[in-house]
Scaffold this active site. Structure first.
Site, PDB file in Angstrom:
ATOM      1  N   THR A  90       0.831  -1.207   0.000  1.00 56.88           N
ATOM      2  CA  THR A  90       0.000   0.000   0.000  1.00 56.88           C
ATOM      3  C   THR A  90       0.864   1.255   0.000  1.00 56.88           C
ATOM      4  O   THR A  90       0.637   2.190  -0.772  1.00 56.88           O
ATOM      5  CB  THR A  90      -0.898   0.013   1.254  1.00 56.88           C
ATOM      6  OG1 THR A  90      -1.697  -1.163   1.270  1.00 56.88           O
ATOM      7  CG2 THR A  90      -1.790   1.242   1.261  1.00 56.88           C
TER       8      THR A  90
ATOM      9  N   TYR B 270     -12.913  -3.738  -2.789  1.00 54.73           N
ATOM     10  CA  TYR B 270     -14.053  -3.284  -3.584  1.00 54.73           C
ATOM     11  C   TYR B 270     -15.092  -4.374  -3.781  1.00 54.73           C
ATOM     12  O   TYR B 270     -16.174  -4.314  -3.223  1.00 54.73           O
ATOM     13  CB  TYR B 270     -13.628  -2.687  -4.935  1.00 54.73           C
ATOM     14  CG  TYR B 270     -14.817  -2.104  -5.675  1.00 54.73           C
ATOM     15  CD1 TYR B 270     -15.438  -0.961  -5.200  1.00 54.73           C
ATOM     16  CD2 TYR B 270     -15.351  -2.722  -6.810  1.00 54.73           C
ATOM     17  CE1 TYR B 270     -16.557  -0.446  -5.837  1.00 54.73           C
ATOM     18  CE2 TYR B 270     -16.460  -2.216  -7.448  1.00 54.73           C
ATOM     19  CZ  TYR B 270     -17.059  -1.080  -6.955  1.00 54.73           C
ATOM     20  OH  TYR B 270     -18.183  -0.569  -7.581  1.00 54.73           O
TER      21      TYR B 270
ATOM     22  N   TYR C 246      -2.617 -10.361   4.447  1.00 58.72           N
ATOM     23  CA  TYR C 246      -2.632  -8.954   4.848  1.00 58.72           C
ATOM     24  C   TYR C 246      -4.070  -8.552   5.133  1.00 58.72           C
ATOM     25  O   TYR C 246      -4.884  -8.441   4.216  1.00 58.72           O
ATOM     26  CB  TYR C 246      -2.016  -8.099   3.738  1.00 58.72           C
ATOM     27  CG  TYR C 246      -1.963  -6.606   3.988  1.00 58.72           C
ATOM     28  CD1 TYR C 246      -2.165  -6.043   5.242  1.00 58.72           C
ATOM     29  CD2 TYR C 246      -1.687  -5.738   2.930  1.00 58.72           C
ATOM     30  CE1 TYR C 246      -2.108  -4.683   5.442  1.00 58.72           C
ATOM     31  CE2 TYR C 246      -1.615  -4.365   3.115  1.00 58.72           C
ATOM     32  CZ  TYR C 246      -1.830  -3.842   4.369  1.00 58.72           C
ATOM     33  OH  TYR C 246      -1.767  -2.490   4.564  1.00 58.72           O
TER      34      TYR C 246
ATOM     35  N   ARG D 122      -9.136  -0.426   4.694  1.00 62.18           N
ATOM     36  CA  ARG D 122      -8.883  -0.032   3.309  1.00 62.18           C
ATOM     37  C   ARG D 122      -9.629  -0.918   2.320  1.00 62.18           C
ATOM     38  O   ARG D 122      -9.966  -0.472   1.226  1.00 62.18           O
ATOM     39  CB  ARG D 122      -7.381  -0.083   3.007  1.00 62.18           C
ATOM     40  CG  ARG D 122      -6.585   1.003   3.685  1.00 62.18           C
ATOM     41  CD  ARG D 122      -5.178   1.119   3.124  1.00 62.18           C
ATOM     42  NE  ARG D 122      -5.138   1.920   1.920  1.00 62.18           N
ATOM     43  CZ  ARG D 122      -4.459   3.057   1.768  1.00 62.18           C
ATOM     44  NH1 ARG D 122      -3.762   3.555   2.786  1.00 62.18           N
ATOM     45  NH2 ARG D 122      -4.462   3.710   0.631  1.00 62.18           N
TER      46      ARG D 122
ATOM     47  N   LYS E 187      -0.165 -10.244   8.387  1.00 55.36           N
ATOM     48  CA  LYS E 187       0.014  -8.852   8.782  1.00 55.36           C
ATOM     49  C   LYS E 187      -1.345  -8.359   9.245  1.00 55.36           C
ATOM     50  O   LYS E 187      -2.272  -8.251   8.446  1.00 55.36           O
ATOM     51  CB  LYS E 187       0.529  -8.009   7.611  1.00 55.36           C
ATOM     52  CG  LYS E 187       0.614  -6.515   7.923  1.00 55.36           C
ATOM     53  CD  LYS E 187       0.978  -5.695   6.693  1.00 55.36           C
ATOM     54  CE  LYS E 187       0.967  -4.205   7.005  1.00 55.36           C
ATOM     55  NZ  LYS E 187       1.266  -3.373   5.813  1.00 55.36           N
TER      56      LYS E 187
END
Length: 298
Positions: free
Chosen positions: A46, A109, A135, A140, A164
């Site tokens: 990111t 999304y 992750y 986000r 993560k």
């Protein structure tokens, strides 16, 4: 064996004013990180603005980092996507280019159910031979890896070995580690929750803060792992105002700005990222000074 222990930097992708990748500057930043005790390089995550790189650029940046680092520390490539086939393609190509491990973000999304996440991550993992770090960053992506899902994947897919955790939900992290009983390695994805994650059995952090304070972030983790909890706690608490400033606007806007303020010339952003609001920039400068970081530009 763990992919790494300590502080891995989620490194920025430096760019020229026209938006092209500045490879020479990337090389300088990689050398700066290694010289200051960073334990792993996370490239094209990111913070590296991977979502705005073309596939060719994405893979070229990974290859450059692998070659530059030359096995001095592990290079972990971000190759996740909201499209399973795209994630497989990037992962296979990153492995060909020498990445030591992969970071796989949850599909964004379009998101996924937990069943869909299991299918997605399993398909990616089965396409490669190198280790994978899941992750989890629902803030986000809008998609949360439930603890049960992460444990299932770690127990049933041989090269899914770590996660993560950037949910910000320390209770969820505790539940994950309770269910896992050692089957999955934990890295904090929250610079403000490194010590809490370590206290639950974490091995380190994948860090934005490390871009501008690599030695301190490394020391925060390694002090804890070496039994000096008090030193680790002091670094964590001292860093909180700086961490707040680094996330006062969308990452990586503040951290790239901070590198520019330090005279390290990380350069411009790709849209839709843009320059910081001036009030936030001044807040960032003050937080950097208070932490002891030299500011060449004010």
């Amino acid at each position: 064996m763990a992919i790494f222990k300590g502080a891995g930097v989620a490194i920025v992708t430096p760019m020229f004013d026209n938006g092209e990748v500045n490879y020479d500057k990337l090389g300088e930043l990689l050398e700066y990180q290694i010289a200051n005790s960073t334990d792993a390089i996370i490239i094209c995550g990111t913070t590296g603005e991977a979502s705005t790189l073309t596939h060719d650029e994405h893979l070229d940046v990974i290859k450059y980092a692998v070659d530059k680092v030359a096995k001095r520390v592990p290079v972990i490539a971000g190759t996740g996507s909201n499209c399973t086939e795209t994630a497989i393609y990037l992962s296979v190509e990153a492995e060909k280019r020498g990445a030591d491990a992969l970071l796989q973000v949850t599909p964004y999304y379009n998101k996924a159910t937990q069943k869909g996440l299991i299918r997605h991550f399993t398909a990616v993992a089965e396409a490669v031979n190198i280790p994978i770090i899941l992750y989890n960053v629902p803030g986000r992506t809008g998609c949360n890896i439930q603890p049960e899902t992460a444990v299932y994947l770690a127990k049933n897919v041989k090269n899914i070995v770590a996660i993560k955790e950037a949910s910000g939900n320390i209770a969820q992290v505790a539940k994950l580690m309770s269910l896992a009983d050692g089957c999955i390695d934990l890295y904090s994805g929250e610079d403000g929750q490194v010590v809490p994650a370590l206290s639950l059995g974490g091995l380190g952090v994948i860090s934005v803060l490390s871009n501008i304070a690599p030695k301190e972030t490394h020391d925060m983790v390694m002090s804890y792992l070496n039994g000096d909890v008090e030193t680790s706690r002091k670094i964590q608490l001292k860093a909180i105002p700086l961490v707040d400033a680094l996330f006062c606007e969308v990452n990586p806007i503040p951290v790239k700005t901070a590198l520019n303020i330090m005279g390290m010339n990380a350069g411009a952003f790709r849209g839709p990222m843009c320059e910081m609001e001036e009030a936030n920039r001044q807040k960032l400068i003050q937080a950097m000074k208070d932490f002891g970081i030299k500011c060449c530009e004010e």
